[in-house]
Every structure is written in C-alpha cells, then in structure tokens.
Motif scaffolding. Sequence first.
Motif, mmCIF file in Angstrom:
data_model
loop_
_atom_site.group_PDB
_atom_site.id
_atom_site.type_symbol
_atom_site.label_atom_id
_atom_site.label_comp_id
_atom_site.label_asym_id
_atom_site.label_seq_id
_atom_site.Cartn_x
_atom_site.Cartn_y
_atom_site.Cartn_z
ATOM 1 N N PRO A 63 0.818 -1.218 0.000
ATOM 2 C CA PRO A 63 0.000 0.000 0.000
ATOM 3 C C PRO A 63 0.853 1.270 0.000
ATOM 4 O O PRO A 63 1.935 1.310 0.589
ATOM 5 N N PHE A 64 0.380 2.306 -0.676
ATOM 6 C CA PHE A 64 1.032 3.612 -0.694
ATOM 7 C C PHE A 64 -0.057 4.666 -0.837
ATOM 8 O O PHE A 64 -1.258 4.340 -0.888
ATOM 9 N N LEU A 91 0.299 5.116 -11.118
ATOM 10 C CA LEU A 91 -0.008 5.707 -9.818
ATOM 11 C C LEU A 91 1.249 5.942 -8.991
ATOM 12 O O LEU A 91 1.349 6.945 -8.265
ATOM 13 N N ARG A 92 2.226 5.047 -9.093
ATOM 14 C CA ARG A 92 3.475 5.254 -8.361
ATOM 15 C C ARG A 92 4.205 6.504 -8.872
ATOM 16 O O ARG A 92 4.849 7.216 -8.099
ATOM 17 N N ALA A 93 4.131 6.745 -10.177
ATOM 18 C CA ALA A 93 4.743 7.962 -10.724
ATOM 19 C C ALA A 93 4.052 9.205 -10.179
ATOM 20 O O ALA A 93 4.709 10.199 -9.838
ATOM 21 N N LEU A 94 2.723 9.181 -10.100
ATOM 22 C CA LEU A 94 1.983 10.315 -9.552
ATOM 23 C C LEU A 94 2.304 10.517 -8.072
ATOM 24 O O LEU A 94 2.342 11.656 -7.585
ATOM 25 N N PRO A 121 -8.228 -0.447 -3.712
ATOM 26 C CA PRO A 121 -8.783 0.103 -2.462
ATOM 27 C C PRO A 121 -7.743 0.309 -1.372
ATOM 28 O O PRO A 121 -8.003 1.021 -0.392
ATOM 29 N N GLN A 122 -6.556 -0.278 -1.509
ATOM 30 C CA GLN A 122 -5.520 -0.139 -0.482
ATOM 31 C C GLN A 122 -4.631 1.084 -0.699
ATOM 32 O O GLN A 122 -3.747 1.346 0.116
#
Length: 700
Positions: A63-64, A91-94, A121-122
């Motif tokens: 989760p992040f 999403l990790r880039a954002l 959802p996490q």
Amino acid sequence: MSMSLADARYFLNRMIGLFRRSLDSLRTRGWRATWQRIRVHTQPLPALRGPALYLPEPSPFTPFSVPFDAEPLVSIVIPVYNHVDHTLACLRALAAHPPLARCEILVVDDGSSDLTGEWMPQIQGLRYEVRERNGGFIEACNDGVTRSRGQYVVLLNNDTVPQPGWLDALLDTFSSVPGAGLVGAQLIYPDGRLQESGGVLFHDGSAWSYGRFESTEDPRYSALRDVDYCSGAAIMLPRALWDQLGGFDVRYRPAYYEDTDLAFAVRAAGHRVLVQPASRVVHDEGTSNGTDTGSGIKAYQVRNRGVFAQKWATALAAHPAPGSVPSPALLHRSQRQVLILDEAVPQPDRDSGSLRQFNLIRMLIAAGLHVVFVPTRREHAGAATEALQRLGVEVWYAPFLHGIGPWLREHGPRFAVVMMVRHHVASECLPLLRSYAPGARRVFDTVDLHYLRERRGAELANDPGRLRMAERTRERELAVMAACDITVLVSEAERVQLQADAPQVRVELISNLHEVAGAGAPFAQRRDLVFVGGFAHPPNVDGVTWFISEVFPHIRADLPGVRFHCIGAQPPPALHALAAGQPDVIIHGFVPVVTPYMDEVRIAVAPLRFGAGVKGKVNLSMAHGQPVVATTCAVEGMHLHDGADVLVADDARAFAAAVVRLYEDEGLWMALSSAGLRNVAEHFSLDAAQASVQRVFVAS
C-alpha cells in the motif's frame, strides 16, 4: 553537400566580423574578457541531454498513497480494464512526483478481472470507482468525468508514466494562452524516443503522429503548437467545456477516433487545441488493445475513421492530402511566418535588450504570427530557450541546426519577414537571405546605433584608434541599412541622427517594451540606491566605476548609512576591487529576480557617460514607480524632462546633490514616481508599440 557561394560568403563574413569585434573588445574590455568572448563563439557545442525518464522499478504491491485534495482544481481520470501492473506504475509515478496543483485521482474500473479490485482500495487518497458493467473505453471515460469534482479534467491512460511537472505544465497553458480549450502532453516511448507531439489529420481522416520515433529534443517538436488533435492518452480540458460538448461521442464506441473528434468539437466551439511539449508522459502504446488493426478492438480504428471523416467532411476539406509529409512549413501554412536571426536566445532576466526582444516576440505571437528563432551560435540556452518554446516559438539549435546556410536553404522560402538583430549578424546573413529567402521582407534591428555608441566611448577616452573603428562600424551599419527594407530603431534621438546620416533609409521606431508593474512600496518604506545593468556592456562598467569612485563619496557624506546595490551579470574584477573595503557598496552580480530591488529601494541611478539607444534600466525602474537620477546620455531619446520625470546631472557633485535631494524630499519623490509610470505607459509599453509592430511585421 557542396558549399554554395552564399554559404561561403556567410562563413567569410562571420570570420571577419568575429576578428573585428575581437579587436574592438581588446580596446574596450581587455584581453581576458575578449578571450572569454572568443571562446564562446569557437568552443564545441555540448551534446543535448534532456532529463532522464522516470520509470518506476517493478516491485511487489504494498500500500502507498497518492495526492488527494477534497476541493481539487484538477481531476485525473484513469480508465482501466485489467493490466494492473501498468496502473500501479502510473499511480506510483503520480505519488513519487505529485503535482503542485490541487488534484484528485480517479481510477475508473471498467470490469477488471485481475488484481485491480484487490489492490486499488488499499491505495490511500485514490478514488476507486467501479462501474456496474463493462462498456468500453469511451463509456468509462464519460462515466469517470461525470464522477469528478475538479474545474479541469485530465484523461490519462493507465499505461502511462507521467514525468515530473507534467500536470502543472498542462494547467499553466490555460492561464498563459488565450483561447486554450484542450491541451495534450508530448508522448514518449519507454526507450526515450518520441511517440507523438500532437497529431496531423489529412483530408480523408487519416492521421499522422507528428515526430514519431524522432528525438524529443528536435526543435520541430519541442514548442507549444496548435494541432489538429492530441492523443487521448494524456489530455486536459475545462470540465465546463467537456460538459458543453457532451464528452466523448458514443458513436465511436467502444474506442478510437473519440479523442480526434473531441479536438475538432473543441475547435468548432471557438477554442484552441494545443500540444504542450513541456508536459512529458511516457506511453506504452498498444498495451490495452495491441497494434493490429485487422482484428479485435483495434479494428474499430479503421471503422471509426470513416465515421469521423463523414462527420467532419467540411472541416477536413482544408487539410492536406494523404501522402504529404508534415513539416513546420506545412503545419504553419495558414500563418504569416517570421524568422529572427540573432547571435543568442534572449535572456530577459539579464539585459534590457533581451527583455525588449522577448516582449516583441510575445506581441508577434499575440498577433497570430508564427515565430521562428535561429541563434547563429547554434546554442540551446537552457531555460531561456525553453521559455520561448513555451510561448510557441520554434527555436533551432545544434545538433539539429547544422549550419545557418543549409538551414536557410531548406526553410527560407516559408518566411514572409526575416529580422536580423545587430549589424554584424545582418552583414553575415544578408547573402544567404538573398539566395534562400528572396521573397522575405528584410528587417534590420539595430538594438542601438553601434557606431554612435562606439564614437561616444572613443571621444570620452580620447582614443583616435577607437574613433577610426567607430567610423568603420558606421560604414558597415549604414551598408546593412541600405540592403534592408526596414531598419528598426529604439529612440527618437537615433531617428534624428539617421535622418542626417542616411535619409533614404526607411525607419520604424520600436523602443524598449515593458509592462507597467505599478508603484511598489511607498517612500517611507524604501531605502538605499540601486543600479541594474549587465557588465558585458562597456558603458555600464565605465558608469558604475565613475559613480563609486567620484559620485558616491559625496552622497555618503550627506546620507551616512545609505547603501549602493550594484546588480548585473559579469561584474569585472576591477569593480570588485573598487568596492573592496566599502561595506556600503554591494556588488551583487547576477540576480535572477530584480523586482524586490525595484519595489523596495528608494532611488535608481543611471550614471552612464556614453552609449546609445534607450536605457532599459531607466524604463525598468520607472515601470515600478522607482524614481531615477541619470546623466543626459542615460535619458537621451526617452521623452524625459529634468525635474518633471527624472533628475539629470552630468558632473559628480551635481549628480550626488540630485540623489541627496530626491532621497530626502518625499513630495518630489512621489511626483517623479507618478511621472515615470506615465512615461513608460505612453512611450515604452507593449500597447505603445502596437502600430509600429503591425507596420513592420504584419502589413503586407
């Protein structure tokens, strides 16, 4: 390719010009400064190196969190259907490089059967929206925008990796470009090659991804530009406009040509469609549907092309025929194109000439012209080049610019106007223009009358050798004027001078160009004295040396504690030595933002003892409501009157007395502050130059 006679003459003129300027520099600047300037012109150009692409390393899911604001300005809508690993990378880039703008991120799940429903959802801050049933890309996008809350909406494919600053570059375009309706990012392959910098449509509805497989740093693809469409992989538009147009047209379901159709609808509604190359997004093209148009979802690309061509047949009639190879000449065929040739890209934070040129370019773009800038040194000037590209200027540089002659041979015919800046650049380039741009109007921008400035400096130094060099400069400068259609001057005084020296020359006046900033801090909150000017310019070195050594001691005697701030790039060692041991003389050197010194220092000084043209340092201070004490030379041709708009003095004691008087007299200070603001608005603002700019560049 063999060298033509025009190319040979350009090379010879350039070498002769460099030799002449080196001799003059030796006399006025000394050998160290001259050697540095020679090195600038002769050293090899460094290879271009753009920022390395950010690509998240694959790793097991944990989760992040991603950026989230309850009152977002921008909503990022990411439609997904499986391919959860790509969604995670996006999403990790954002998360790694969050935008400055307030935003929310919506992942709209169109019926995924992989781990998307377990992992999304996490992720803290993410709005994970699950659709009731699979409807395809278009329906997922339309549904996602309906659920968004931002003033602007971004559609972002899940197989993208947005690069740092991408979203803010898109958003800034809406505030900086009048009429912007839809703005797309520059798309890049994971290996660093360009995928698309906007798209081109032919009249049968077929498309061309402009720049595909080329370098992302190629000048053809690196500037803000109106485009036919932008790929929906990364586009932004106002939510209100999206609602007005009804979103993606469902006749293209499940996918393909919906983004092209939207771009045409935006334009039909009176808005502009632009690509912003400062926004960079890596796109793994074909992740969702492959690249085979003969089967599967991708087959809809062929079918929808016909649907699109039928819907927009009238608009497409004006587009080029299939088989045409898109080029800058083709893409800007409907605009009047202007070429500017100068040694280097303007750096408006460093000198007034650059600020004037930068604002002139802004005016040309606002008038609907396409501006191309070619620095004869062929250098990419970093942030200064990128600032022009963000305006929409096509800026060329090595290694894409192999030489001025070969470049003009290819591009010269497309220009209606060519402006050459400074007489030595014009002398070098005129033979090339006669051969390769014979139909273009030739404009010579003097910046100032060099021979007049050189003559005055020689007279002040009582140097017969420099006087002879000034006379040779006069001959060359007047010869350039005779070979050009229009000569642009910066002051009325220089126009009067030319009426005597060359009455046959057609002259237009485009003076310094400033935006009126308005009054800064009031009198009581200001203190100290300031000078602003680059020290590669010999009159500034002479003037400040005279001020520190002969004027400031008298001021110090009457105003103990007052400091003198000296601002400007490349202050010579002799100036530092002169200021040593004087704590109230502060040599700042280059200061990126001088506004605080205009708004908070009480008085600006312009102690120039020779020169020509209009002094930007005087305009800059007056545009901020900062009164000026100056010499006669410094206010020449500026519509200023001693005691009404400015205080003028030419000997050391009188100059010091004027500074002290103004420093202590609030009523006089306020009167000169108001008068200076009026002077800039009337004579040196962008509005004041509109008529001249129209005559020089726009009128046929």
